[in-house]
Design an enzyme around this catalytic site. Structure first.
Site, PDB file in Angstrom:
ATOM      1  N   TYR A  52       0.840  -1.207   0.182  1.00  0.00           N
ATOM      2  CA  TYR A  52       0.120   0.090  -0.107  1.00  0.00           C
ATOM      3  C   TYR A  52       0.874   1.301   0.042  1.00  0.00           C
ATOM      4  O   TYR A  52       0.455   2.307  -0.393  1.00  0.00           O
ATOM      5  CB  TYR A  52      -1.059  -0.100   1.249  1.00  0.00           C
TER       6      TYR A  52
ATOM      7  N   TYR B 297     -11.425  -1.135  -0.630  1.00  0.00           N
ATOM      8  CA  TYR B 297     -11.315  -0.847   0.655  1.00  0.00           C
ATOM      9  C   TYR B 297      -9.797  -0.219   1.274  1.00  0.00           C
ATOM     10  O   TYR B 297      -9.948   0.096   2.538  1.00  0.00           O
ATOM     11  CB  TYR B 297     -11.411  -2.271   1.639  1.00  0.00           C
ATOM     12  N   ARG B 298      -9.135  -0.195   0.454  1.00  0.00           N
ATOM     13  CA  ARG B 298      -7.785   0.314   0.832  1.00  0.00           C
ATOM     14  C   ARG B 298      -6.857   0.472  -0.460  1.00  0.00           C
ATOM     15  O   ARG B 298      -7.292  -0.289  -1.475  1.00  0.00           O
ATOM     16  CB  ARG B 298      -7.019  -0.910   1.735  1.00  0.00           C
TER      17      ARG B 298
END
Ligand code: ADP
Length: 553
Positions: free
Chosen positions: A103, A496-497
Site C-alpha cells: 500500500y 477498501y484500501r
C-alpha cells in the site's frame, strides 16, 4: 545552513526555505532529542529493501520512481510535536511501523513531508486485562510484540491477540487502516475499543467512555498520563457522537493509545484446508460459504486462495515453469497436481473444546463435500505444506513473516494490492475473478488472488507481483491497477484500501451525490487542521491548503 547535528537534506519540504527547515530541525531536536531527528542527506539512506530492516522514508515496493514519495527527515516523538509543526506550517505524515507494504510503507503522499515515526519511542503494551480480555497499546507495538507479551506473562492460556498475515506491522496502524486478521477477532477495527488521539492542533482527546475522567486519576498530571476511565476498553461508545471513525484511514489525528479486544482462549482449535479441483468450482464454494459464515458456523475469517497464492509460498515462478509466457490452465492444473492441492484452496479453523469442534466439522465437511473432488486435510496430514502450517499459527494468533515468501514469485519481487469488496455470492466472486484475471493476463501478469470473507462480504485481494528492478513492468502494473479501479467502479465495486499512488483515483470513485462523502471529509479536515499539515492527501482527503497537489498520478 547545515548544523553539526543535522546535515543538509536532499531537498526541502513544500513552501519551506532552508533556514526555516533548519529552524524546525533545531526546535524538533530540542523537543525529542537529536537522536530522534534523522535527516535524509543522501542516496545511501534510500537503499533499504527488507521487511525486517525496513525503510522509514520511501516505499520499498514503489511503482513510481522511488523519489516521487519521499520523506526528507523523520522525527520520532516522545511528546507532542504537532504544535511545532503547526506553528511552522510544515507538513508531517505519520506512520507507526512503516511496514504497510503493498500500500506504501512509510512513504508520504506530499513529497518532502516530515515522517512522524510514532512507533520508535512509543512502543509499550500499557496494560492487559486478561479477565475482560483486552489490551491497551502504543503505536510501536507490533503484532509480534503483543503476542510476545502474552507469552512472557503466561497469558496465552487465557487470551490470544489476533494477527494479520505478517506480524511486523503495528497493531494501531493496521487497525486504523482497517486491516484484518484471521481469528474470530479478525476485523481489527470492530475489535478496537477506545482511542487516545492527538488532533492536528495538538489537543489530546480520549474517545468513547474515556472522555469521562477516572475519579482516582491525578488531575495535576499531564492529560496523557492520567489514569483512564476503567471502562474505556470495555465500552466503545460513551455519550454523544462516536468520533472514532473519523480517525481511521484518515488524516484527522494521531492515535497514541488504543484499546484492543483480545480473544479468550477457546479451549482448542483445529485448522483445516479444503481443496477444490476445478477453476469453475468458485461459484459453488462461495454459495456454500455464505450461510455458514453469516450464521457463524465458520467462526473465523475464511481465506480462499487461488492455486498460485498457495504455490508461490512453496516456490518461485521459475521453479514451476521455464517460460516467461503466461501460464495456461493446463500449466496450472499440473502445478496443482504436483503440490497435491486444488485450483482453489480454502483455509479455515474451528474453535472450541473437542465436542464443539466435532459438531462444527461435521457440518462444514458435509456442506463442502457436495463439490465433487473436494478434499479435506488437517495440518498433520500435510506436514510439508508451508501455507497450511503457517495458517495453523495465524489462526491462533501466532504471528510470522512466512507469508512474505510469495512476494519472491518473480525476481526482486514487489507487489501491489488491488482490493475490491464484493457481495458474498458466487456470481459476484466469479465476476470479480473473471475481470481481474482477464485483465491481469492481458497486461502480462500471473493471477494471484485471495477471497477473504468478512461476514457478509468478500475482501478480494488481488496481488499484482512485479520485478522492482524493471521499470517497464512497474509501469505495466500501475496501468493495470488504474484500469481495474476504473472498471471495478463501473460495476459498483469499491476498494477498501489503496496504494499511495492510487488514493486519489479510488477516492474519486466514491462520488455518490456529487462527491458528498468527500465534501464532508474535506469540511472535517479543514475544521480540525486549518493549516492542512497532518498527512495531506491521505486517502484522497486534501485540505484546502494543499489542494494543488490533488492530481491523479
Ligand atoms: P504498519 O504499522 O502496518 O507498518 P504503518 O505504520 O505504515 O503500518 O501505518 C499505516 C497507516 O496507518 C499510516 O499511513 C497511517 O495512515 C495509519 N496510522 C499508523 N499509525 C497511526 C496512528 N498512530 N494514528 C493514526 N493513524 C495511524
Amino acid at each position: 545552513q547545515a548544523t553539526p547535528s543535522h546535515p543538509e537534506p536532499i531537498s526541502l519540504p513544500p513552501n519551506t526555505s532552508s533556514a526555516k527547515f533548519h529552524e524546525f530541525l533545531r526546535r524538533a531536536s530540542a523537543i525529542v532529542g537529536d537522536e530522534n531527528v534523522v535527516v535524509v542527506a543522501g542516496d545511501d539512506q534510500l537503499q533499504q529493501q527488507d521487511y525486517m530492516d525496513r525503510s522509514k522514508v520511501h516505499d520499498m515496493f514503489h511503482i513510481l520512481e522511488k523519489e516521487v514519495f519521499l520523506h526528507l527527515c523523520t522525527v520520532a516523538p516522545k511528546d507532542n510535536i504537532m504544535r511545532l509543526a503547526n506553528e511552522m506550517e510544515i507538513p508531517v505524515w505519520l506512520f507507526s511501523m512503516g511496514r504497510n507494504l503493498g500500500y506504501r510503507g512509510a512513504a508520504p503522499r506530499v513529497p518532502g513531508s516530515i515522517g512522524l515515526d510514532m512507533g520508535k519511542n512509543m512502543n509499550k503494551v500499557l496494560k492487559v486485562g486478561a479477565d475482560s480480555a483486552y489490551a491497551l497499546v502504543e503505536p510501536g507495538v507490533s503484532f509480534f510484540d503483543l503476542h510476545q507479551y502474552l507469552v512472557d506473562h503466561d497469558l496465552r492460556d487465557k487470551v490470544w491477540a489476533d494477527c494479520p498475515n505478517l506480524g511486523g506491522g503495528s497493531v494501531i496502524g493496521n487497525t486504523m487502516e482497517r486491516g484484518i486478521g484471521y481469528t474470530p477477532y479478525g476485523d481489527h477495527w470492530i475489535m478496537h475499543c477506545g482511542l487516545e488521539v492527538v488532533l492536528p492542533d495538538g489537543l489530546l482527546v480520549r474517545t468513547g467512555i474515556g472522555a469521562l475522567p477516572n475519579p482516582k486519576a491525578d488531575k495535576n498530571a499531564r492529560p496523557h498520563e492520567q489514569e483512564p476511565n476503567e471502562c474505556w476498553q470495555l465500552f466503545n461508545y460513551g455519550f454523544g457522537p462516536y468520533h472514532d471513525g473519523i480517525f481511521s484511514q484518515s488524516n484527522m489525528g494521531i492515535v497514541i493509545k488504543m484499546g484492543v479486544w483480545l480473544m479468550p482462549n477457546p479451549g482448542g482449535s483445529q485448522t483445516y484446508i479444503i481443496t477444490f479441483p476445478r477453476d469453475n468450482d468458485l461459484n459453488r464454494i462461495v454459495e456454500i460459504m455464505r450461510p455458514l459464515r453469516v450464521s457463524m458456523i465458520l467462526q473465523n475469517v475464511p481465506k480462499l486462495d487461488n492455486l498460485l497464492v498457495s504455490a508461490a509460498m512453496e516456490g518461485t515462478r521459475s521453479s514451476y515453469i521455464n517460460s516467461k509466457e503466461l501460464m495456461t490452465d493446463a500449466d496450472l492444473d499440473a502445478i496443482a497436481e504436483k503440490l497435491g492441492i486444488g485450483r482453489w484452496n480454502f483455509y479455515g479453523c474451528i474453535y472450541g473444546p473437542p465436542e464443539v469442534r466435532e459438531v462444527l466439522w461435521k457440518v462444514i465437511k458435509g456442506a463442502f463435500n457436495q463439490i465433487p473432488g473436494s478434499k479435506f486435510y488437517f495440518p498433520e496430514d500435510r506436514p510439508h505444506d508451508k501455507a497450511l502450517q503457517t495458517r495453523k499459527n495465524t489462526f491462533v494468533g501466532i504471528p510470522s513473516i512466512t507469508e512474505l515468501d510469495w512476494v519472491s514469485w518473480l525476481p526482486n519481487g514487489g507487489h501491489l494490492f488491488f482490493a475490491p469488496i464484493a457481495k458474498l455470492t458466487g456470481d459476484d466472486a466469479e465476476a470479480q475473478y473473471e475481470l481481474t484475471r482477464r485483465r491481469s493476463e492481458e497486461f502480462g501478469f500471473d493471477f494471484l488472488g485471495a477471497f477473504l470473507v468478512g461476514v457478509r462480504e468478500i475482501h478480494h485481494i488481488v496481488c499484482i507481483l512485479f520485478d522492482r528492478e524493471d521499470p517497464e513492468m512497474r509501469t505495466r502494473a500501475h496501468d493495470l491497477i488504474k484500469l481495474l479501479i476504473h472498471e471495478a467502479a463501473d460495476r459498483g465495486w469499491g476498494e477498501y484500501r489503496a496504494n499511495l499512488a492510487l488514493m486519489d483515483q479510488v477516492a474519486g470513485t466514491y462520488n455518490f451525490n456529487d462527491s458528498a462523502h468527500m465534501r464532508l471529509s474535506e469540511k472535517i479536515k479543514d475544521a480540525l487542521d486549518p493549516k492542512g499539515i497532518l498527512s495531506p492527501g491521505k486517502n484522497g482527503v486534501w485540505p484546502t491548503t494543499y489542494k494543488q497537489y490533488n492530481k491523479q498520478i
